[in-house]
Write a protein that holds these residues in place. Structure first.
Motif, PDB file in Angstrom:
ATOM      1  N   GLN A  78     -22.447 -91.989 -53.601  1.00 32.85           N
ATOM      2  CA  GLN A  78     -22.843 -90.729 -52.985  1.00 32.85           C
ATOM      3  C   GLN A  78     -21.626 -89.987 -52.434  1.00 32.85           C
ATOM      4  O   GLN A  78     -21.501 -88.765 -52.592  1.00 32.85           O
ATOM      5  N   GLN A  79     -20.721 -90.714 -51.781  1.00 25.15           N
ATOM      6  CA  GLN A  79     -19.517 -90.074 -51.250  1.00 25.15           C
ATOM      7  C   GLN A  79     -18.652 -89.529 -52.372  1.00 25.15           C
ATOM      8  O   GLN A  79     -18.104 -88.432 -52.273  1.00 25.15           O
ATOM      9  N   GLN A  81     -19.689 -88.533 -55.359  1.00 27.64           N
ATOM     10  CA  GLN A  81     -20.346 -87.358 -55.922  1.00 27.64           C
ATOM     11  C   GLN A  81     -20.181 -86.154 -55.000  1.00 27.64           C
ATOM     12  O   GLN A  81     -19.936 -85.040 -55.454  1.00 27.64           O
ATOM     13  N   ALA A  82     -20.305 -86.362 -53.684  1.00 23.29           N
ATOM     14  CA  ALA A  82     -20.131 -85.265 -52.739  1.00 23.29           C
ATOM     15  C   ALA A  82     -18.707 -84.733 -52.792  1.00 23.29           C
ATOM     16  O   ALA A  82     -18.481 -83.506 -52.740  1.00 23.29           O
ATOM     17  N   GLN A  83     -17.742 -85.610 -52.938  1.00 22.29           N
ATOM     18  CA  GLN A  83     -16.347 -85.179 -53.024  1.00 22.29           C
ATOM     19  C   GLN A  83     -16.108 -84.398 -54.310  1.00 22.29           C
ATOM     20  O   GLN A  83     -15.422 -83.372 -54.305  1.00 22.29           O
ATOM     21  N   GLU A  85     -18.368 -82.666 -55.950  1.00 20.23           N
ATOM     22  CA  GLU A  85     -19.034 -81.377 -55.796  1.00 20.23           C
ATOM     23  C   GLU A  85     -18.201 -80.443 -54.929  1.00 20.23           C
ATOM     24  O   GLU A  85     -18.085 -79.247 -55.225  1.00 20.23           O
ATOM     25  N   ALA A  86     -17.609 -80.973 -53.854  1.00 24.83           N
ATOM     26  CA  ALA A  86     -16.773 -80.146 -52.978  1.00 24.83           C
ATOM     27  C   ALA A  86     -15.544 -79.647 -53.727  1.00 24.83           C
ATOM     28  O   ALA A  86     -15.161 -78.467 -53.602  1.00 24.83           O
TER      29      ALA A  86
END
Length: 114
Positions: A78-79, A81-83, A85-86
């Motif tokens: 999850q981290q 993927q969030a990175q 996306e950012a």
């Protein structure tokens, strides 16, 4: 006599005698290696059988460890993927023509003066 003093003679030893002796030697070597491997596998199997009750007593701790590992892996994904996306969001915003802080020169004014 001095001329024979510096010479070294190497005599080849008779290696094993007859062909039958060589064949029996190879067979014995293979038998010893085979017995060694079989004995090692038996010891490994006995060790595993003796380890089963210990693992059975610790099954709750092992299950909890696997669950924690699974949760940590999901959190890491999850981290990541969030990175990603950012980073893609920043790349899109930069490619849309946003102003980057720093020195710049307006070229449209210099073309009008010429």
């Amino acid at each position: 006599m001095n001329q024979y003093k510096n010479r070294i003679y190497v005599r080849q030893a008779n290696s094993g005698g007859s062909i039958l002796g060589r064949i029996l030697g190879v067979i014995m070597l293979l038998a010893i290696v085979g017995f060694s491997i079989a004995f090692g596998l038996i010891i490994l199997a006995v060790g595993f059988v003796l380890l089963i009750p210990v693992m059975w007593k610790q099954r709750h701790a092992i299950k909890q460890m696997w669950q924690m590992r699974k949760q940590a892996k999901q959190q890491f994904e999850q981290q990541r993927q969030a990175q990603q996306e950012a980073e893609s969001h920043h790349t899109e915003r930069d490619s849309q023509g946003s102003v980057i802080d720093g020195e710049y020169k307006d070229l449209s004014d210099s073309k009008d003066k010429s």
